[in-house]
Write a protein that holds these residues in place. Structure first.
Motif, PDB file in Angstrom:
ATOM      1  N   GLU A 242       0.828  -1.216   0.000  1.00  0.00           N
ATOM      2  CA  GLU A 242       0.000   0.000   0.000  1.00  0.00           C
ATOM      3  C   GLU A 242       0.855   1.256   0.000  1.00  0.00           C
ATOM      4  O   GLU A 242       0.568   2.228  -0.712  1.00  0.00           O
ATOM      5  N   VAL A 259      -4.697 -15.549  -4.194  1.00  0.00           N
ATOM      6  CA  VAL A 259      -4.907 -14.876  -2.912  1.00  0.00           C
ATOM      7  C   VAL A 259      -5.358 -15.916  -1.892  1.00  0.00           C
ATOM      8  O   VAL A 259      -6.310 -16.659  -2.122  1.00  0.00           O
ATOM      9  N   ALA A 268      -7.555  -9.478   1.243  1.00  0.00           N
ATOM     10  CA  ALA A 268      -6.727  -8.602   0.413  1.00  0.00           C
ATOM     11  C   ALA A 268      -7.447  -7.326  -0.010  1.00  0.00           C
ATOM     12  O   ALA A 268      -7.018  -6.654  -0.952  1.00  0.00           O
ATOM     13  N   THR A 269      -8.508  -6.959   0.704  1.00  0.00           N
ATOM     14  CA  THR A 269      -9.278  -5.777   0.292  1.00  0.00           C
ATOM     15  C   THR A 269      -8.444  -4.500   0.373  1.00  0.00           C
ATOM     16  O   THR A 269      -8.695  -3.557  -0.381  1.00  0.00           O
ATOM     17  N   LEU A 271      -5.594  -4.129  -0.645  1.00  0.00           N
ATOM     18  CA  LEU A 271      -4.866  -4.016  -1.906  1.00  0.00           C
ATOM     19  C   LEU A 271      -5.793  -3.659  -3.057  1.00  0.00           C
ATOM     20  O   LEU A 271      -5.452  -2.849  -3.921  1.00  0.00           O
ATOM     21  N   THR A 272      -6.960  -4.255  -3.091  1.00  0.00           N
ATOM     22  CA  THR A 272      -7.863  -4.074  -4.231  1.00  0.00           C
ATOM     23  C   THR A 272      -8.426  -2.657  -4.314  1.00  0.00           C
ATOM     24  O   THR A 272      -8.929  -2.264  -5.364  1.00  0.00           O
ATOM     25  N   ARG A 273      -8.323  -1.890  -3.229  1.00  0.00           N
ATOM     26  CA  ARG A 273      -8.852  -0.521  -3.304  1.00  0.00           C
ATOM     27  C   ARG A 273      -7.888   0.455  -3.988  1.00  0.00           C
ATOM     28  O   ARG A 273      -8.216   1.625  -4.179  1.00  0.00           O
ATOM     29  N   HIS A 274      -6.706  -0.040  -4.356  1.00  0.00           N
ATOM     30  CA  HIS A 274      -5.741   0.800  -5.070  1.00  0.00           C
ATOM     31  C   HIS A 274      -5.753   0.446  -6.546  1.00  0.00           C
ATOM     32  O   HIS A 274      -5.506  -0.700  -6.929  1.00  0.00           O
ATOM     33  N   LYS A 275      -6.008   1.442  -7.386  1.00  0.00           N
ATOM     34  CA  LYS A 275      -6.131   1.189  -8.822  1.00  0.00           C
ATOM     35  C   LYS A 275      -4.824   0.730  -9.452  1.00  0.00           C
ATOM     36  O   LYS A 275      -4.844   0.084 -10.516  1.00  0.00           O
ATOM     37  N   HIS A 278      -2.522  -4.506  -9.144  1.00  0.00           N
ATOM     38  CA  HIS A 278      -3.248  -5.418 -10.036  1.00  0.00           C
ATOM     39  C   HIS A 278      -3.071  -6.859  -9.552  1.00  0.00           C
ATOM     40  O   HIS A 278      -1.966  -7.419  -9.650  1.00  0.00           O
ATOM     41  N   LEU A 279      -4.120  -7.441  -9.031  1.00  0.00           N
ATOM     42  CA  LEU A 279      -4.119  -8.850  -8.635  1.00  0.00           C
ATOM     43  C   LEU A 279      -4.673  -9.640  -9.814  1.00  0.00           C
ATOM     44  O   LEU A 279      -5.888  -9.710 -10.006  1.00  0.00           O
TER      45      LEU A 279
END
Length: 399
Positions: A242, A259, A268-269, A271-275, A278-279
């Motif tokens: 982050e 994941v 992993a939320t 991480l997913t809130r950052h554009k 990329h997962l």
């Protein structure tokens, strides 16, 4: 177990399924053993961790039951893969006894059907003595590659006792980190350190000019900062990722892997809130060099805990084989390789190192390759067998 008969047929008791997209020591060593002319029966993971009531674990149990009713399948020259049924509640003594009866009986049957004789056991499972009887084998190798009891959901007390017994009863034990060496040497004098290595020939193809970067990666903006492996809460420092993402929103952080692998409770939320994080999920082993080719830098963003203190990341030599600059947290296992990796002690250090690399200030590709070429499965296996032969000859001379 101290047998002077040549080692020919080998049973590999793994803690990883053969078809896992991220190959580990277990699959690679099985292939190298087969390349040396040994016939190998590869036993897939028996499930050390107590399963959780979640989609991932339930799906794996269902697939495993379907596999268990089938005979060992030949996957390569000299390699057969077997998926025995096992009750995954090893914290109960009666379950362990039942598993041992089922597994040892079935293994004897399949070895007979495959015409295996005087089998050597090459095991990665610290619970081996709870599943099999070491004295049933001509020779026993314990290859300790992780501090498994430090993983979430493991029966710690049972693992500790069983692993100590295994190290004491094995003919030889190999470990992949100096931390593991120090702890296992308390149980036996026959414990030896060989670091993790990589499939150099495979990952160095990332330097092939004709190899295309996969289309889905090409659509992600450069520079791309890459990670390949299990995206699990106990292994990966999500807060560090982050910090990197916030400091440089123009960078793309690409995470390749499942994941929650090894830790189904991973969330992993954050991480997913950052554009720019990329997962993209797992990719096949054959595709990985292409993805590495598209990375500007590579990461070892691990948490520092009991598990990672004993871990030697295979990814390190894979990244170097692909010619990639590496930035890592201060892992104990990398202390001898600080000329080949940027070690970061804080998020600020990590970001600064990545800034240098993305601006072109990095160790040369040639230097990466020079080291990676020395740490291959072939060279390590040769050294292991040289030591095994020496020890067996010493034992034979004494008797």
């Amino acid at each position: 177990m101290k047998n002077t008969t040549d080692i020919n047929d080998i049973v590999v008791l793994s803690t990883a399924d053969w078809d896992n997209p991220f190959w580990t020591n277990k699959q690679h060593v099985a292939v190298e053993l087969a390349n040396r002319g040994h016939r190998v029966l590869y036993i897939e993971s028996l499930g050390l961790r107590r399963p959780s009531v979640n989609k991932k674990d339930l799906s794996r149990i269902f697939r495993r039951v379907l596999k268990a009713i089938k005979a060992p399948r030949q996957v390569r020259d000299n390699i057969w893969v077997w998926s025995p049924i096992s009750i995954p509640f090893n914290n109960y003594a009666f379950v362990r006894k039942l598993n041992k009866l089922i597994l040892s009986s079935a293994l004897k049957f399949w070895c007979w059907r495959l015409k295996f004789k005087n089998e050597t056991l090459w095991t990665y499972n610290p619970l081996t003595t709870r599943f099999l009887e070491p004295s049933d084998f001509g020779y026993v190798v314990y290859h300790c590659v992780d501090e498994i009891k430090a993983q979430p959901g493991m029966p710690v007390d049972i693992l500790q006792d069983a692993e100590e017994e295994l190290v004491r009863r094995a003919d030889i034990t190999f470990v992949t980190s100096l931390t593991l060496l120090k702890s296992r040497q308390k149980w036996s004098d026959e414990v030896y350190y060989f670091s993790n290595v990589a499939d150099y020939n495979h990952f160095s193809t990332a330097l092939d000019e004709t190899l295309p970067v996969p289309a889905d990666l090409s659509q992600i903006p450069e520079p791309r900062i890459g990670f390949i492996g299990a995206i699990s809460g106990y292994k990966v420092n999500f807060s560090l990722l982050e910090e990197i993402a916030k400091a440089h929103p123009e960078w793309s952080i690409v995470m390749i892997g499942d994941v929650g692998e090894g830790d189904p409770n991973t969330d992993a939320t954050q991480l997913t809130r950052h554009k720019n994080i990329h997962l993209i999920g797992p990719r096949s082993y054959q595709q990985l060099p292409g993805y590495l080719k598209g990375f500007t830098a590579t990461l070892l963003p691990n948490n520092l805990n009991e598990y990672t203190a004993s871990m030697f990341p295979m990814k390190f030599f894979e990244y170097l084989a692909a010619g990639k600059a590496v930035v890592s947290v201060d892992l104990a296992s990398l202390c001898d390789f600080k000329d080949y990796v940027r070690i970061a002690h804080t998020p600020t250090d990590f970001i600064s190192a990545l800034e240098d690399i993305t601006s072109g200030n990095r160790i040369s590709v040639e230097k990466c390759q020079e080291l990676a070429q020395q740490y291959t499965y072939q060279s390590r296996t040769e050294k292991m067998f040289k030591l095994i032969d020496e020890k067996r000859n010493e034992s034979s001379n004494r008797s």
